[in-house]
Design a protein around this motif. Structure first.
Motif, short mmCIF file in Angstrom:
data_model
loop_
_atom_site.label_atom_id
_atom_site.label_comp_id
_atom_site.label_asym_id
_atom_site.label_seq_id
_atom_site.Cartn_x
_atom_site.Cartn_y
_atom_site.Cartn_z
N ARG A 102 -68.51 -41.11 -10.86
CA ARG A 102 -68.88 -42.47 -10.47
C ARG A 102 -70.04 -43.00 -11.31
NH1 ARG A 102 -66.26 -41.90 -5.42
NH2 ARG A 102 -67.69 -40.33 -4.62
N TYR A 103 -70.70 -42.10 -12.04
CA TYR A 103 -71.80 -42.50 -12.92
C TYR A 103 -71.43 -42.40 -14.40
CZ TYR A 103 -74.92 -43.11 -9.01
OH TYR A 103 -75.52 -43.58 -7.85
N GLU A 104 -70.15 -42.20 -14.69
CA GLU A 104 -69.71 -42.19 -16.08
C GLU A 104 -69.76 -43.61 -16.65
OE1 GLU A 104 -68.89 -39.75 -18.04
OE2 GLU A 104 -68.70 -38.04 -16.67
N GLU A 105 -70.48 -43.78 -17.76
CA GLU A 105 -70.61 -45.10 -18.37
C GLU A 105 -69.26 -45.69 -18.75
OE1 GLU A 105 -73.25 -43.95 -21.63
OE2 GLU A 105 -74.77 -45.27 -20.75
N GLU A 108 -64.83 -42.65 -24.33
CA GLU A 108 -64.38 -43.81 -25.10
C GLU A 108 -63.58 -44.76 -24.22
OE1 GLU A 108 -62.44 -44.29 -29.46
OE2 GLU A 108 -61.13 -43.32 -27.99
N LEU A 109 -63.73 -46.04 -24.50
CA LEU A 109 -62.92 -47.09 -23.89
C LEU A 109 -62.25 -47.86 -25.01
CD1 LEU A 109 -61.92 -49.02 -21.64
CD2 LEU A 109 -64.13 -50.22 -21.83
N VAL A 110 -60.92 -47.97 -24.95
CA VAL A 110 -60.14 -48.74 -25.91
C VAL A 110 -59.41 -49.83 -25.13
CG1 VAL A 110 -58.31 -48.72 -27.65
CG2 VAL A 110 -59.82 -46.72 -27.37
N LEU A 111 -59.60 -51.08 -25.54
CA LEU A 111 -58.98 -52.22 -24.86
C LEU A 111 -58.16 -53.01 -25.87
CD1 LEU A 111 -60.63 -54.39 -22.15
CD2 LEU A 111 -59.21 -55.46 -23.90
N LYS A 112 -56.89 -53.24 -25.52
CA LYS A 112 -55.99 -53.99 -26.41
C LYS A 112 -55.50 -55.25 -25.70
CE LYS A 112 -54.37 -50.04 -29.10
NZ LYS A 112 -53.21 -49.32 -29.66
N GLN A 146 -65.20 -48.78 -27.61
CA GLN A 146 -66.58 -48.49 -27.27
C GLN A 146 -66.73 -46.99 -27.06
OE1 GLN A 146 -66.65 -51.68 -23.92
NE2 GLN A 146 -68.81 -51.30 -24.43
N ALA A 147 -67.78 -46.42 -27.61
CA ALA A 147 -68.06 -45.00 -27.43
C ALA A 147 -69.19 -44.83 -26.42
CB ALA A 147 -68.46 -44.37 -28.76
N PHE A 148 -69.14 -43.73 -25.66
CA PHE A 148 -70.11 -43.50 -24.60
C PHE A 148 -70.61 -42.06 -24.63
CE2 PHE A 148 -67.38 -46.94 -23.24
CZ PHE A 148 -68.27 -47.87 -22.76
N ASN A 149 -71.79 -41.85 -24.08
CA ASN A 149 -72.39 -40.54 -23.96
C ASN A 149 -71.82 -39.85 -22.73
OD1 ASN A 149 -74.04 -38.29 -23.62
ND2 ASN A 149 -75.89 -39.37 -24.25
N VAL A 150 -71.10 -38.74 -22.94
CA VAL A 150 -70.46 -38.07 -21.81
C VAL A 150 -71.38 -37.03 -21.16
CG1 VAL A 150 -68.19 -38.36 -22.83
CG2 VAL A 150 -69.45 -36.26 -23.28
N LEU A 151 -72.59 -36.89 -21.64
CA LEU A 151 -73.47 -35.82 -21.18
C LEU A 151 -74.51 -36.25 -20.16
CD1 LEU A 151 -74.09 -34.11 -24.63
CD2 LEU A 151 -72.36 -33.54 -22.93
N ILE A 152 -74.55 -37.53 -19.80
CA ILE A 152 -75.68 -38.01 -19.01
C ILE A 152 -75.33 -38.32 -17.56
CG2 ILE A 152 -76.78 -39.01 -21.04
CD1 ILE A 152 -75.93 -41.78 -19.95
N SER A 153 -74.07 -38.16 -17.15
CA SER A 153 -73.70 -38.64 -15.81
C SER A 153 -74.36 -37.84 -14.69
CB SER A 153 -72.18 -38.66 -15.64
OG SER A 153 -71.62 -37.38 -15.88
N VAL A 154 -74.54 -36.52 -14.87
CA VAL A 154 -75.23 -35.73 -13.85
C VAL A 154 -76.68 -36.19 -13.75
CG1 VAL A 154 -76.01 -33.43 -13.18
CG2 VAL A 154 -73.69 -33.76 -14.06
N ARG A 155 -77.31 -36.43 -14.91
CA ARG A 155 -78.69 -36.93 -14.90
C ARG A 155 -78.77 -38.26 -14.17
NH1 ARG A 155 -80.78 -38.94 -20.43
NH2 ARG A 155 -79.86 -40.88 -19.65
#
Length: 334
Positions: free
Chosen positions: A131-134, A264-268, A276-285
């Motif tokens: 729920r905190y994944e960017e 990553e989010l890809v919208l067509k 868009q690229a996102f940091n996958v390592l920060i959601s627990v923080r």
């Protein structure tokens, strides 16, 4: 800035060492790790050695909870232990962050929530970093903002083969946890789907057991119907992997489509493609930061016990559907 929240880590397993302790340290002066608990002193000391200041070591939960200097606890224990330890911590006056899932069954979770109401204004947050994944939050905003028109269908396919050295503690493969890995990981995936598309209304599932070391089943395929009319599929296997596999959610809409993974989010739409690229390592923080803020000043957060209960209710309905061979409606708890 006010004084730091003094928090104790209850549990000293791999996820504490890899995610929880480092994430709390990254929060700086807002929080102080005051103590570490494990049933074995050496395990607690191993975590304590990663903390750049002195912390207390406990091998008795009762003694830790009796320490009035500790305001909050971060409980990262095997699933079967949560229904016992969470109420103990709340009753001792501690704010509680407990890892997902909230419990093994909807019945256990409902009993925990009912009991928690007698503990006043203590914060109880159930871990759910998805729920905190960017990326998922950005994708949800795109869907809700009409970027792909009316969402019509979705699919999520995951191949996450479990290596023997990952299983660690015997509770993961003992057969004692209802649903096994399908429950332990399934609440993550359901939470992500709910962030994107809202409530799941009904499910129809099949399961399979391909590996004896992953009881009771390691693979599940589920048809989903959401409350907004979207239909979709969810396929998960912990038994095997393939270089052709994917870990993304695809959503098709009346005016476009998107694909979202944790990175990553890809919208067509209209012949154009946005990435868009996102940091996958920060959601627990980020979820632990939200917990600390809720303790400090009552700030709102996304991980209420009721949300965790709803995630669990969906997975439990899937498992029941596979067991009975029938479509299952999902009860609403939020």
């Amino acid at each position: 800035m006010g004084r730091p929240v003094r928090i104790a880590l209850i549990g000293a397993g791999a996820f504490v060492r890899k995610a929880h302790a480092p994430s709390l340290l990254e929060l700086g002066d807002t929080v102080q790790i005051a103590a570490v608990y494990s049933r074995t002193r050496r395990s607690a000391e191993t975590v304590a050695e990663t903390i750049p200041y002195e912390v207390d070591i406990y091998t008795d939960i009762g003694a830790l909870l009796a320490d009035g200097r500790i305001e909050a606890v971060d409980i990262v224990l095997p699933i079967p232990m949560l229904p016992e330890v969470v109420p103990q911590a709340l009753a001792a006056g501690k704010h509680v962050f407990s890892e997902k899932p909230i419990a093994q069954t909807v019945g256990e979770a409902q009993a925990l929530i009912a009991a928690s109401r007698s503990y006043g204004d203590r914060v109880w947050m159930v871990g759910e970093n998805w729920r905190y994944e960017e990326a998922f939050q950005a994708a949800a905003r795109a869907v809700q903002g009409g970027r792909i028109g009316q969402p019509l269908f979705c699919d999520l396919s995951l191949q996450l083969p479990i290596k023997a050295d990952y299983q660690g503690a015997t509770w993961r493969n003992s057969g004692e946890v209802l649903g096994g890995y399908l429950l332990d990981g399934g609440v993550h995936h359901v939470a992500g789907l709910r962030v994107l598309l809202g409530e799941i209304e009904s499910v129809c599932a099949l399961t399979a057991a391909h590996r004896e070391d992953l009881p009771p089943a390691d693979t599940m395929s589920t048809a989903l119907r959401f409350g907004n009319g979207v239909v979709g599929t969810y396929l998960i296997t912990y038994a095997v992997g393939s270089s052709l596999g994917t870990d993304a959610v695809h959503i098709g809409g009346s005016e476009g489509s998107l694909r979202v993974s944790r990175g990553e989010l890809v919208l067509k739409r209209d012949g154009t493609c946005e990435r868009q690229a996102f940091n996958v390592l920060i959601s627990v923080r980020e979820e632990l930061a939200a917990f600390v803020a809720a303790v400090r000043d009552g700030s709102p957060h996304r991980n209420s016990p009721q949300e965790a209960l709803q995630d669990l209710a969906v997975v439990e309905a899937m498992l029941k559907s596979a067991q009975t061979g029938t479509l299952q409606r999902v009860a609403r708890h939020v």
